[in-house]
Design a protein around this motif. Sequence first.
Motif, PDB file in Angstrom:
ATOM      1  N   GLN A 181       0.863  -1.166   0.000  1.00  0.00           N
ATOM      2  CA  GLN A 181       0.000   0.000   0.000  1.00  0.00           C
ATOM      3  C   GLN A 181       0.906   1.224   0.000  1.00  0.00           C
ATOM      4  OE1 GLN A 181      -2.471  -0.635   3.520  1.00  0.00           O
ATOM      5  NE2 GLN A 181      -4.154  -1.359   2.241  1.00  0.00           N
ATOM      6  N   VAL A 182       0.714   2.118  -0.966  1.00  0.00           N
ATOM      7  CA  VAL A 182       1.617   3.254  -1.116  1.00  0.00           C
ATOM      8  C   VAL A 182       0.815   4.555  -1.155  1.00  0.00           C
ATOM      9  CG1 VAL A 182       3.297   1.848  -2.371  1.00  0.00           C
ATOM     10  CG2 VAL A 182       1.579   3.139  -3.647  1.00  0.00           C
ATOM     11  N   HIS A 183       1.543   5.629  -0.919  1.00  0.00           N
ATOM     12  CA  HIS A 183       0.946   6.962  -0.986  1.00  0.00           C
ATOM     13  C   HIS A 183       1.918   7.883  -1.690  1.00  0.00           C
ATOM     14  CE1 HIS A 183      -0.264  11.005   0.419  1.00  0.00           C
ATOM     15  NE2 HIS A 183      -1.477  10.482   0.394  1.00  0.00           N
ATOM     16  N   TYR A 192       8.642   9.700  -9.935  1.00  0.00           N
ATOM     17  CA  TYR A 192       7.542   9.839  -8.974  1.00  0.00           C
ATOM     18  C   TYR A 192       7.824   8.918  -7.794  1.00  0.00           C
ATOM     19  CZ  TYR A 192       4.733  12.489 -12.299  1.00  0.00           C
ATOM     20  OH  TYR A 192       4.260  13.460 -13.144  1.00  0.00           O
ATOM     21  N   LYS A 193       7.786   9.484  -6.608  1.00  0.00           N
ATOM     22  CA  LYS A 193       8.152   8.730  -5.400  1.00  0.00           C
ATOM     23  C   LYS A 193       6.906   8.459  -4.560  1.00  0.00           C
ATOM     24  CE  LYS A 193      11.488   8.949  -1.566  1.00  0.00           C
ATOM     25  NZ  LYS A 193      12.527   9.798  -0.942  1.00  0.00           N
ATOM     26  N   PHE A 194       6.742   7.199  -4.150  1.00  0.00           N
ATOM     27  CA  PHE A 194       5.596   6.788  -3.346  1.00  0.00           C
ATOM     28  C   PHE A 194       6.101   6.129  -2.062  1.00  0.00           C
ATOM     29  CE2 PHE A 194       4.275   6.869  -7.716  1.00  0.00           C
ATOM     30  CZ  PHE A 194       2.993   7.376  -7.685  1.00  0.00           C
ATOM     31  N   GLN A 195       5.618   6.595  -0.937  1.00  0.00           N
ATOM     32  CA  GLN A 195       5.986   5.993   0.340  1.00  0.00           C
ATOM     33  C   GLN A 195       5.221   4.685   0.530  1.00  0.00           C
ATOM     34  OE1 GLN A 195       5.098   8.422   3.720  1.00  0.00           O
ATOM     35  NE2 GLN A 195       5.985   6.990   5.209  1.00  0.00           N
ATOM     36  N   VAL A 196       5.958   3.634   0.909  1.00  0.00           N
ATOM     37  CA  VAL A 196       5.331   2.334   1.152  1.00  0.00           C
ATOM     38  C   VAL A 196       4.819   2.307   2.591  1.00  0.00           C
ATOM     39  CG1 VAL A 196       5.668  -0.158   1.230  1.00  0.00           C
ATOM     40  CG2 VAL A 196       6.803   1.194  -0.539  1.00  0.00           C
ATOM     41  N   LEU A 197       3.527   2.130   2.753  1.00  0.00           N
ATOM     42  CA  LEU A 197       2.909   2.118   4.077  1.00  0.00           C
ATOM     43  C   LEU A 197       2.893   0.714   4.671  1.00  0.00           C
ATOM     44  CD1 LEU A 197      -0.129   4.468   3.301  1.00  0.00           C
ATOM     45  CD2 LEU A 197       2.123   5.090   4.186  1.00  0.00           C
ATOM     46  N   THR A 198       2.570  -0.280   3.880  1.00  0.00           N
ATOM     47  CA  THR A 198       2.568  -1.677   4.322  1.00  0.00           C
ATOM     48  C   THR A 198       3.076  -2.546   3.184  1.00  0.00           C
ATOM     49  OG1 THR A 198       0.300  -2.106   3.553  1.00  0.00           O
ATOM     50  CG2 THR A 198       0.559  -1.278   5.821  1.00  0.00           C
ATOM     51  N   ALA A 199       3.590  -3.714   3.545  1.00  0.00           N
ATOM     52  CA  ALA A 199       4.071  -4.667   2.542  1.00  0.00           C
ATOM     53  C   ALA A 199       3.822  -6.082   3.027  1.00  0.00           C
ATOM     54  CB  ALA A 199       5.552  -4.450   2.261  1.00  0.00           C
ATOM     55  N   LYS A 216      18.077  -1.990  -3.217  1.00  0.00           N
ATOM     56  CA  LYS A 216      17.222  -1.620  -4.337  1.00  0.00           C
ATOM     57  C   LYS A 216      16.939  -2.851  -5.189  1.00  0.00           C
ATOM     58  CE  LYS A 216      19.310   3.016  -4.769  1.00  0.00           C
ATOM     59  NZ  LYS A 216      20.001   3.952  -5.696  1.00  0.00           N
ATOM     60  N   THR A 217      15.759  -2.874  -5.777  1.00  0.00           N
ATOM     61  CA  THR A 217      15.415  -3.952  -6.695  1.00  0.00           C
ATOM     62  C   THR A 217      14.425  -3.452  -7.739  1.00  0.00           C
ATOM     63  OG1 THR A 217      14.472  -6.179  -6.893  1.00  0.00           O
ATOM     64  CG2 THR A 217      13.568  -4.770  -5.173  1.00  0.00           C
ATOM     65  N   SER A 218      14.613  -3.884  -8.969  1.00  0.00           N
ATOM     66  CA  SER A 218      13.698  -3.504 -10.053  1.00  0.00           C
ATOM     67  C   SER A 218      12.445  -4.357  -9.984  1.00  0.00           C
ATOM     68  CB  SER A 218      14.377  -3.689 -11.414  1.00  0.00           C
ATOM     69  OG  SER A 218      15.505  -2.855 -11.523  1.00  0.00           O
ATOM     70  N   CYS A 219      11.320  -3.740 -10.291  1.00  0.00           N
ATOM     71  CA  CYS A 219      10.038  -4.426 -10.148  1.00  0.00           C
ATOM     72  C   CYS A 219       9.116  -4.135 -11.341  1.00  0.00           C
ATOM     73  CB  CYS A 219       9.320  -3.995  -8.872  1.00  0.00           C
ATOM     74  SG  CYS A 219      10.247  -4.274  -7.342  1.00  0.00           S
ATOM     75  N   GLN A 220       8.282  -5.105 -11.633  1.00  0.00           N
ATOM     76  CA  GLN A 220       7.118  -4.899 -12.482  1.00  0.00           C
ATOM     77  C   GLN A 220       5.948  -4.623 -11.539  1.00  0.00           C
ATOM     78  OE1 GLN A 220       7.115  -5.290 -16.003  1.00  0.00           O
ATOM     79  NE2 GLN A 220       9.337  -5.444 -15.827  1.00  0.00           N
ATOM     80  N   LEU A 221       5.089  -3.694 -11.907  1.00  0.00           N
ATOM     81  CA  LEU A 221       4.017  -3.355 -10.970  1.00  0.00           C
ATOM     82  C   LEU A 221       2.650  -3.347 -11.639  1.00  0.00           C
ATOM     83  CD1 LEU A 221       3.021  -0.196 -11.479  1.00  0.00           C
ATOM     84  CD2 LEU A 221       5.135   0.327 -10.325  1.00  0.00           C
ATOM     85  N   ASN A 222       1.663  -3.569 -10.810  1.00  0.00           N
ATOM     86  CA  ASN A 222       0.264  -3.492 -11.226  1.00  0.00           C
ATOM     87  C   ASN A 222      -0.497  -2.821 -10.092  1.00  0.00           C
ATOM     88  OD1 ASN A 222      -2.227  -3.791 -12.404  1.00  0.00           O
ATOM     89  ND2 ASN A 222      -2.395  -5.983 -11.973  1.00  0.00           N
ATOM     90  N   CYS A 223      -0.951  -1.585 -10.347  1.00  0.00           N
ATOM     91  CA  CYS A 223      -1.547  -0.780  -9.282  1.00  0.00           C
ATOM     92  C   CYS A 223      -3.032  -0.561  -9.501  1.00  0.00           C
ATOM     93  CB  CYS A 223      -0.848   0.575  -9.170  1.00  0.00           C
ATOM     94  SG  CYS A 223       0.882   0.452  -8.656  1.00  0.00           S
ATOM     95  N   SER A 224      -3.729  -0.297  -8.415  1.00  0.00           N
ATOM     96  CA  SER A 224      -5.168  -0.032  -8.483  1.00  0.00           C
ATOM     97  C   SER A 224      -5.464   1.273  -9.193  1.00  0.00           C
ATOM     98  CB  SER A 224      -5.768  -0.006  -7.074  1.00  0.00           C
ATOM     99  OG  SER A 224      -5.135   0.999  -6.281  1.00  0.00           O
TER     100      SER A 224
END
Length: 574
Positions: A181-183, A192-199, A216-224
């Motif tokens: 969950q990010v903000h 664009y920087k998003f703070q991670v609230l929970t993981a 650091k790690t590269s990621c593929q993402l799928n967001c709401s």
Amino acid sequence: MSQTKCNTSTLPMKLSFFFYLGGMAPLVIFIPTIARQLGYSMATYGTAMTCATLISMIGSPIIGRIVDKYPVKKLFFLTAALACGICGFLIMFVPKLPYETNSELVCGNETYLKVFSKTNEQSSCEDNTFLNPKTDEVIHCKLNCQKNPFEGCNNCTREKDTIDYLSITTEDNRLIDISTQVHFSEHVENIYKFQVLTAQIDDIPISSLSCQNSVKTSCQLNCSDNFVAELASSPAFEGSVYKLYQFWWLLQSLIILFFFSQSTGMLQNAICLDLLGDKHEDFGKNKCWSSVGWGISSIASGWLVDYFSPDPKNKNYTPVFGISLLSAICHFIVAQKIKIVETTVSKDWKPKVQHTIYGLFRKGYVVSFFVWMVVMQFFHSIIIHFLFWYLDEMVDHDCSKRQWIKTLQGITQGVQCFGGELPFYFWAGWIIQKLGYLNCMALSLGVMSVRMFLYSVISNPAWVILIEVSNGISYALAVATKMSYAKLICPPNELNSLVGFVGFVIVGGDSLGSFIGGFVYEAYGGAGMFKYCSYVSGFMCLLQVLCNIFGVSKELKNKDFTPVSTQNAIDAKL
């Protein structure tokens, strides 16, 4: 007392023009922006359109020749008319290209998600999506990362199964699935920087989101949130699209659509000229209904696309395909009512070479006529394929304009038809009579040059509405000149073959425009492409004028096929 008679015998023909282009209009004008939304680059789209038009280019003269030899005109016409709508509707199911995401999960004193946008020019339209205080919600993202950044976290959860899971996953070099969950936090240039609230990993929460050493790690993402996914995605697929089934699906759909579309248009023109007989001056009075259908469906489809699109950036094009299919069904029904004249040729009739299609190309003025058609269609193809793409890019950074851009594009098509084409289809006969065919050719090139230049200098897409009035001279007058002259020089019993060859030449110009235009657009941008096209069109206009003065115009006065005085053909009113 005289009474005005309504010619009801041509009513089915007029409705045929209306429904045919009424169904094709939404597809033709929005296919470029649909391809852009599917993830294709300008050059790839141009290449696909070139392949589609080249194949349809081959079909026109072949079908024209067949219907001149055998009584199958009605069968071909009905089949092509219905196939247009079905093929156009199936384009709706073409999938998007796979997007490549660009994001990075960083664990240090705090954990945050960095999203890298492919463009450095994210506008206030995009920023306001997150900087607006009202959009203070938490965004859910599922990450697929190359490694686990939480192995060195401080005060990790002491559950044995969690620690074992983390270590096993890393050792096996598997991709890590992380739910977060990010903000939104901040935006610097293209990051664009998003703070991670929970993981969570495998539904097991990570209790501490800080690490002793930065990982650091590269990621593929799928967001709401669709906007976050778009930021992290490449705007167009950067690999080889020729290895993807999505590309071949789209290409196959375009090939079939344009093959049947070109066949329908070619047969439709020939059938209309057959019905009119010696009164081919009335062709424009029938053809103008295609402008009515095109204009109405363009305005309606543009408004409906905007109305049913909650996301102003990703449009819902379902109304486009629905209108296309409905119009095709109506066209199929109407086409069955047309009294189609099948070709009947005596087996003993053998025309002289000079009275055949092949004999036409012994005449210099005929060759120059076909060259002019290629040039005009080249520029018309540039407008058809790339104008709306250009307008879409113009409003990419303007929220207020982007929301209703499809409505605006639909209105421009309406102005093209009702403000440009419709009156000039009726005035064309008088203009041709006053200026002559060659001067009309030069005039259409000159106006096309001015039209292209105006596209290149505008900054607000609304100005296109006024520019499109010039479509009357640069397109409608050119079409009227083309069809009137083709009928004028046509040898006996060769009309379908000649119209088919005209279609062949037109599609050749269209394929050149889509192919060359795609690469020029990608290299110089929309404004640069239209400016260069303006210069070329102006040069061709000057060349046409010089040919009129020093060469071709004299030859036009000595045509061998049809005695102009006996048919009064020079007074053709389209």
